[in-house]
Enzyme design. Sequence first.
Site, short mmCIF file in Angstrom:
data_model
loop_
_atom_site.label_atom_id
_atom_site.label_comp_id
_atom_site.label_asym_id
_atom_site.label_seq_id
_atom_site.Cartn_x
_atom_site.Cartn_y
_atom_site.Cartn_z
N GLU A 1 0.98 -1.09 -0.04
CA GLU A 1 0.12 0.03 0.05
C GLU A 1 0.90 1.41 0.03
OE1 GLU A 1 -2.78 -0.69 3.19
OE2 GLU A 1 -4.02 -1.92 1.87
N ASP B 1 -8.60 -8.99 4.28
CA ASP B 1 -8.32 -7.92 5.17
C ASP B 1 -9.25 -7.70 6.31
OD1 ASP B 1 -7.31 -5.45 6.27
OD2 ASP B 1 -7.81 -4.44 4.43
N GLU C 1 -12.57 -1.94 12.23
CA GLU C 1 -12.85 -1.30 10.88
C GLU C 1 -13.71 -1.74 10.27
OE1 GLU C 1 -9.02 -1.57 8.63
OE2 GLU C 1 -9.96 -0.65 7.10
O1 GCW Z 1 -7.11 -2.87 6.36
C1 GCW Z 1 -6.17 -2.12 5.86
C2 GCW Z 1 -6.49 -0.63 6.30
C3 GCW Z 1 -5.54 0.16 6.60
C4 GCW Z 1 -4.09 -0.43 7.11
C5 GCW Z 1 -3.94 -1.77 6.18
C6 GCW Z 1 -2.82 -2.48 6.99
C7 GCW Z 1 -2.65 0.36 8.34
O2 GCW Z 1 -7.67 -0.32 5.65
O3 GCW Z 1 -5.79 1.20 7.12
O4 GCW Z 1 -3.12 0.42 7.08
O5 GCW Z 1 -4.98 -2.60 6.10
O6 GCW Z 1 -3.09 -3.55 7.53
O7 GCW Z 1 -1.59 -2.20 6.56
#
Ligand code: GCW
Length: 644
Positions: free
Chosen positions: A268, A343, A371
């Site tokens: 990311e 995720d 989240e």
């Molecule tokens: O779940 C996603 C989140 C990001 C997060 C990423 C990760 C910290 O939306 O906000 O970043 O995973 O786990 O690296």
Amino acid sequence: MKRLFLFLLVACHLMLVAKANDGSSLWLPTERNATPSKVVKGSKCKALEELKNFYKGSTPVLLRLDKKAGAGDAFRIAADTQQITLTASTTSGLLYAAYDLLRMQQLGDIRSKEEQPAFDLRLLNHWDNLDGSVERGYAGKSIWKWDDMQIVGKNVSIAPELQQHICDYARANASIGINGIVINNVNASPKMLSDEILRKVKAIGDLLEPYGIRTYLSINFASPMALDSLPTADPLDSQVRLWWQKKVDEIYRLMPHFGGFLVKANSEGQPGPGDYHRTHADGANMLADALQPHGGIVMWRCFVYGANHKGEDRVKQAVSEFQPLDGQFRENVILQTKNGPLDFQPREPYSPVFDQIKKTPNMVELQITQEYTGQSRHLVYLAPMWKEFFSYVEPARLRGIAGVANIGDDTNWCGHHFSQANWYAFGRLAWNPQLTSEAIAREWLQLTFTHDENFVRPMTEVMLASHEACVDYMMPLGLHHIFQFDHHYGPDPAGFKPEYPLEWCPVYYHQADTLGIGFNRSSTGTNATSQYREPYCSQYDNLAACPENLLLWFHHVPWDYQMKSGRTLWQELCAHYDRGVAEVDRFHNVWQQLRPLLLRADHNDPRRWQEVEERLLHQQENAREWRQTCLDYFGSFSRMPQNQ
Ligand code: GCW
């Protein structure tokens, strides 16, 4: 007379206020002994202090350090009517024994026992940024108030309220066995390693240490460039290696008990060894070499996608990336992997990284902050989801466990009173993953609210049902990632943004069309099923054998496919959304009925009841929104009527 009356009035009011519960004291005992208990004896340590302050019994308590007692954090409690003896080989073991005794006291059942934690590493991961924001935080700002810490000469002076708050935080963690924290976000600022911040980190670490909590940091892989203008962060470059070695030496000079680094690299947008065509092993090993002389570790995250394996099914990419490197990592590297391959969705199959990484130690990363499970607005108790993970991945195969914290500067720490239960459950399961979700919920409710069974029984049931309800009203039958973009709250099954990578778009994940719905990850599709060990590989691959709660994760299924219930897939989907909504309605009814009871327990202060009530009302509304948006949208493909 009038004065006396006024005095009494004020005194009563103060007592009520003191007794009223705003959630700030969490599950911990609050009433300190007026004078330290005289029956508690042992050499000076935090355990002794805690028991002197909070142990209420008259049976003498003796704390014994005994090198021959179980290793590390293990402890023994021997209780009879004459004496209670706590034995451990370390002061942290004694501390866990002390909190166990206090918990048994609060629960009214003091027994002899022997305990040993399942994992040596029981860590919270904070996603806190230096500017005070918290990524995916739903409980206010970061509890680390960097600006309330002043550098004065060689020292750091911390405002007394902040000091107290950090100690309260440490105490809460220690009371449930958490023994380490990563202070900052994995999307890490290079500034974390600046002199100023490191000294402040040390000041925090010094407050945590008496509670058996070790401090760790997330690092930005490009720190040598950002902080000291090195031309590269290539892990095989000798200047870069020297930079890290010096930085690590500096950290350990400040904090001899420092734990190590957590790293999100080439994920990311974060920098990493891949920027120099080096592997994750090259990157991790460079840091591991710098940390090794000090006994530090590297926790290297496997949450990597979209870099070397662009175009491949996202849930396969971690295995594709890391499996070929297995065996190449230094001994002090641990791979940290999210419980599921995507995720933190409300339900995912376990991550096949845990099957495919065999030579490198693994850690699981769970998400305590909600989240994707309603944030701090929905009552969703996550222990059942985590237990589900452990039913596929043996705890004994893991070196450690990390939980992404749900803590902020809100009065009640977690935003939703019931989100505290997830912090609590994480700690308890990190200590002992065999504990049942029910036992943990019951114990938390008693410690946090009241012992009244008429409250504890129905709310235990609500908590246990809440995760499945959330799956039902959000994403039943294996659907996943159909959230609104970016903030991930609420439904957006139609979500598609051409400027975003496809694997961020809901339409990519549900693949609905006029024939059916779901992602074909079987051998006729992306073959993600092949990454699983048997029997799961065959089970998931075969439409008829695939568990229905993961069906649309692994298969594209016709709308009129006949489910085990006899209903068509479409009807089953509708039934699950209906059930989810009905469950939240039921939770709300239970809560309404418990009002008088909780008010009595809270000395007539309606605050906690009211705060949960408002959130439940919202949760009902949001569950309905999920059902309507999803069924309207999917119905436009199935062309079948709802509620049949
Ligand atoms: O779940 C996603 C989140 C990001 C997060 C990423 C990760 C910290 O939306 O906000 O970043 O995973 O786990 O690296």
